[in-house]
Design a protein around this motif. Structure first.
Motif, PDB file in Angstrom:
ATOM      1  N   UNK A  27      43.675  30.694  42.514  1.00 29.55           N
ATOM      2  CA  UNK A  27      42.707  31.781  42.383  1.00 29.55           C
ATOM      3  C   UNK A  27      42.620  32.221  40.919  1.00 29.55           C
ATOM      4  N   UNK A  28      43.766  32.325  40.260  1.00 29.41           N
ATOM      5  CA  UNK A  28      43.776  32.706  38.853  1.00 29.41           C
ATOM      6  C   UNK A  28      43.165  31.605  37.994  1.00 29.41           C
ATOM      7  N   UNK A  29      43.494  30.347  38.299  1.00 28.98           N
ATOM      8  CA  UNK A  29      42.997  29.226  37.527  1.00 28.98           C
ATOM      9  C   UNK A  29      41.482  29.064  37.654  1.00 28.98           C
ATOM     10  N   UNK A  30      40.955  29.343  38.825  1.00 29.09           N
ATOM     11  CA  UNK A  30      39.526  29.149  39.086  1.00 29.09           C
ATOM     12  C   UNK A  30      38.731  30.447  39.016  1.00 29.09           C
ATOM     13  N   UNK A  31      39.284  31.475  38.424  1.00 33.13           N
ATOM     14  CA  UNK A  31      38.609  32.776  38.418  1.00 33.13           C
ATOM     15  C   UNK A  31      37.323  32.779  37.583  1.00 33.13           C
ATOM     16  N   UNK A  32      37.198  31.890  36.611  1.00 32.62           N
ATOM     17  CA  UNK A  32      35.998  31.866  35.775  1.00 32.62           C
ATOM     18  C   UNK A  32      34.879  31.018  36.356  1.00 32.62           C
ATOM     19  N   UNK A  33      35.150  30.278  37.410  1.00 25.15           N
ATOM     20  CA  UNK A  33      34.144  29.405  38.011  1.00 25.15           C
ATOM     21  C   UNK A  33      33.488  30.133  39.175  1.00 25.15           C
TER      22      UNK A  33
END
Length: 101
Positions: A27-33
């Motif tokens: 969730x943190x890794x993909x928060x900008x997508x």
């Protein structure tokens, strides 16, 4: 794996910790997508589709890594029990996809 009567509780704890850590990490890794507001007039499905597919692929990669790691650590007589947790994890992935959006 312990052969005790309540050893499945310990493995359930490990399973829940794995699921929570992987979900929060992805969730943190993909928060900008993707788009956080799903109901815009000019909203398109493409950014959210990319986020969903990336989540699925990274989740399966993490799951595969953990299954390989654990299957090398446990005795061969307990490896058949590992697939129950894998199937449960795949069901949990579907739930996590809904929670991601």
């Amino acid at each position: 794996m312990n052969s005790g009567k309540y050893s499945w509780l310990l493995w359930l704890f490990y399973f829940i910790v794995f699921e929570v850590v992987v979900f929060l990490g992805l969730q943190w890794l993909l928060s900008d997508i993707g788009l956080s507001d799903q109901y815009q007039a000019e909203n398109t499905i493409v950014p959210n589709w990319v986020k969903a597919v990336t989540f699925i692929l990274l989740y399966l990669l993490c799951l595969l890594f953990v299954v390989m790691l654990i299957s090398n650590m446990v005795p061969s007589k307990h490896r058949r029990h590992l697939m129950r947790w894998v199937y449960l994890s795949l069901l949990g992935m579907a739930v996590m996809l809904f929670m991601l959006f």
